[in-house]
Write an enzyme that holds these catalytic residues in place. Structure first.
Site, PDB file in Angstrom:
ATOM      1  N   HIS A 171      49.740  32.211  -9.455  1.00  0.00           N
ATOM      2  CA  HIS A 171      48.647  31.393  -9.949  1.00  0.00           C
ATOM      3  C   HIS A 171      47.675  31.135  -8.813  1.00  0.00           C
ATOM      4  O   HIS A 171      48.022  31.288  -7.647  1.00  0.00           O
ATOM      5  CB  HIS A 171      49.171  30.049 -10.485  1.00  0.00           C
ATOM      6  CG  HIS A 171      50.061  30.229 -11.673  1.00  0.00           C
ATOM      7  ND1 HIS A 171      49.584  30.469 -12.930  1.00  0.00           N
ATOM      8  CD2 HIS A 171      51.407  30.244 -11.782  1.00  0.00           C
ATOM      9  CE1 HIS A 171      50.598  30.618 -13.759  1.00  0.00           C
ATOM     10  NE2 HIS A 171      51.724  30.488 -13.079  1.00  0.00           N
ATOM     11  N   ALA A 172      46.492  30.734  -9.156  1.00  0.00           N
ATOM     12  CA  ALA A 172      45.461  30.334  -8.199  1.00  0.00           C
ATOM     13  C   ALA A 172      45.238  31.390  -7.117  1.00  0.00           C
ATOM     14  O   ALA A 172      44.962  32.543  -7.426  1.00  0.00           O
ATOM     15  CB  ALA A 172      45.795  28.972  -7.605  1.00  0.00           C
TER      16      ALA A 172
END
Length: 90
Positions: free
Chosen positions: A15-16
């Site tokens: 993620h991110a």
């Protein structure tokens, strides 16, 4: 098509920032690159939305696949990104 099974070591999962780095690296490849949870449907590893939509978390295993020239080198790079923990914030 070459493939690798890799355990996600980043504490935030795929993620991110780790996802963005993964997608940027995959996007440099001329051929098809996919990522999937074992038994799941492979998604385009060059698409940030597809990668984030997998909801791959810390400690989970994913299968990355690539075809074309330089596939093994690309898989080495992607595996290295997934296999290292995210550095601590200062």
């Amino acid at each position: 098509m070459s493939e690798r099974k890799v355990t996600i070591e980043s504490r935030v999962g795929l993620h991110a920032r780790p996802a963005a780095l993964f997608v940027q690296t995959a996007a440099k490849a001329p051929g098809e690159v996919t990522v999937a949870k074992p038994g799941g449907k492979p998604v385009n590893a060059k698409s940030i939305l597809a990668v984030l939509g997998m909801d791959a978390r810390h400690g989970e295993e994913v299968v990355i696949s690539a075809d074309g020239e330089g596939a093994d080198t690309l898989l080495d790079s992607l595996e290295a990104l997934l296999s290292k923990p995210e550095p601590e914030s200062a």
